[in-house]
Design a protein around this motif. Structure first.
Motif, PDB file in Angstrom:
ATOM      1  N   TYR A 272      45.465  41.617  44.108  1.00  0.00           N
ATOM      2  CA  TYR A 272      45.092  40.281  44.578  1.00  0.00           C
ATOM      3  C   TYR A 272      46.033  39.352  43.823  1.00  0.00           C
ATOM      4  O   TYR A 272      45.671  38.757  42.805  1.00  0.00           O
ATOM      5  CB  TYR A 272      43.626  40.029  44.230  1.00  0.00           C
ATOM      6  N   LYS A 274      47.596  36.523  44.179  1.00  0.00           N
ATOM      7  CA  LYS A 274      47.498  35.075  44.045  1.00  0.00           C
ATOM      8  C   LYS A 274      46.902  34.666  42.693  1.00  0.00           C
ATOM      9  O   LYS A 274      47.272  33.673  42.089  1.00  0.00           O
ATOM     10  CB  LYS A 274      46.646  34.527  45.186  1.00  0.00           C
ATOM     11  N   SER A 276      46.791  36.863  40.051  1.00  0.00           N
ATOM     12  CA  SER A 276      47.291  37.939  39.189  1.00  0.00           C
ATOM     13  C   SER A 276      46.230  38.972  38.804  1.00  0.00           C
ATOM     14  O   SER A 276      46.143  39.400  37.668  1.00  0.00           O
ATOM     15  CB  SER A 276      47.986  37.372  37.952  1.00  0.00           C
TER      16      SER A 276
END
Ligand code: ADP
Length: 382
Positions: A272, A274, A276
């Motif tokens: 994921y 976006k 981190s």
């Protein structure tokens, strides 16, 4: 002068929710006159303490932690470190009486909740002056004292070679570096810690206390959680049927938490990016256990590992948040939850490193569970 100091024996005691920690100062500079004066009872007790490594059914001396020739006030002696379960406190008092300790008049500096809980029975059974001390004050005082001894290998950390998120496999790349506590400003990747102070002190005992330490006299509790070493041990006993801390750690070392926890990849099918969050980060501790097949496939080892991680992730997060909000680059971990538990130390090191982009370092101390008791003991020298 010597005559103004309290008589031996000198004990510092920390009676916690799970374990009693006892530090005994064995004087090695007694004059001939003092030797004569100290009498048989004290001599016998001294011999009993320093010649054995186990006491009764549950007492253990951590022989490897002994410190030789320590100056305490104007006296010289060896420090011995002894522990037993708090549930054996009544047996301990009986043992003291059997060893005739009740015939001596002496002081004990005691801390931890048990200093209050057991005061009445102790002062009734033994002829002691029971001096209660605040546990967080004693903890910091104990650490300061140990720092002043400047022992070569008191403090250590795990060198992290990668800032990868790979929680499952960074450990072959970790390496211990030992150095004295005073030099906790030792360089690492960044080649620099600014100063020993301030630091965040995380005490993982039965529960967890998190302190901001600005100096020896200036510290306060900034956070804490009831999900600590007691939670790990209690849940492990429930989930795996194990009976001791050592068994629980042993199981955890062999387990695979990804059989129990729901990871980011279980939800996203991958990273994921976006925010981190990489695929192997635990999204939900025990999050797979509502599925019958997964439940049946999870072993005791997997459950123990997941329990360990659940506690550690939570402590690690609080430690990191505390460090960030108080501008500390060092987090010092103490407490017996870390005892014989390299896995946890590595996980904490890695988690702090990862979540702070390498800015915050986790430091560990060899006498991890004993600082409260050490802090109590040194009141004899103050
Ligand atoms: P407390 O002062 O609350 O007793 P400690 O710092 O002594 O706290 O840590 C207690 C925790 O240490 C336990 O909850 C357990 O996770 C861990 N532990 C380590 N060794 C032992 C042991 N021999 N028996 C029980 N718990 C242990």
């Amino acid at each position: 002068s010597i005559s103004e100091k309290p008589n031996f024996p000198w004990f510092g005691m920390d009676i916690g929710g799970t374990l009693v920690k006892l530090v005994y100062f064995e004087p090695i500079d007694l004059t001939e006159e003092e030797k004569l004066k100290q009498g048989d009872t004290l001599r016998t007790i001294q011999r009993y303490l320093v010649r054995n490594e186990a006491y009764g059914e549950t007492g253990v001396r951590d022989v490897d932690l002994e410190i030789k020739a320590v100056k305490l006030g104007d006296r010289l002696g060896n420090l011995h470190f002894i522990r037993f379960p708090t549930s054996s406190m009544y047996k301990f008092i009986d043992l003291c009486v059997k060893k005739n300790l009740h015939l001596l008049t002496f002081k004990i500096y005691a801390t931890g909740g048990g200093a209050f809980k057991f005061e009445a029975i102790i002062t009734k059974s033994l002829n002691v002056k029971w001096i209660k001390c605040d546990e967080l004050e004693m903890l910091v005082q104990g650490i300061e004292f140990m720092a002043s001894l400047n022992l070569d290998e008191e403090c250590f950390f795990f060198k992290i070679w990668t800032t990868d998120s790979n929680f499952s496999n960074p450990f072959s790349m970790s390496q211990i570096t030992n150095f004295p506590l005073l030099k906790a400003n030792f360089d690492l990747q960044s080649k620099k810690f600014s100063d020993t102070y301030p630091f965040i002190l995380v005490n993982i005992g039965s529960g967890v206390s998190i302190l901001l330490v600005n100096s020896e006299k200036d510290f306060r509790r900034v956070s804490g959680t009831s999900i600590g070493g007691g939670t790990f041990l209690g849940l492990c006993c429930l989930l795996t049927g194990c009976k001791t801390y050592e068994e629980a750690i042993d199981l955890a070392n062999k387990g695979d938490n990804t059989k129990v926890d729901k990871l980011v990849q279980d939800i996203y099918g991958g990273d994921y990016p976006k925010f981190s969050l990489t695929s192997d980060v635990v999204a939900s501790s025990f999050g797979l256990m509502h599925i019958k097949d997964k439940r049946e496939a999870a072993t005791k080892e997997d459950l123990a590992k997941a329990t360990l991680l659940a506690v550690l992730n939570n402590v690690g997060l609080l430690a990191k948040e505390s460090a960030v909000s108080h501008n500390c680059e060092k987090v010092v971990f103490v407490g017996n939850f870390l005892k014989a538990n390299t896995l946890s130390k590595k996980l904490l090191s890695h988690a702090l490193n990862y979540w702070s982009n390498g800015k915050i370092k986790a430091l560990f101390l060899r006498h991890e569970g004993y600082f409260g008791a050490i802090g109590s003991l040194i009141n004899f020298a103050l």
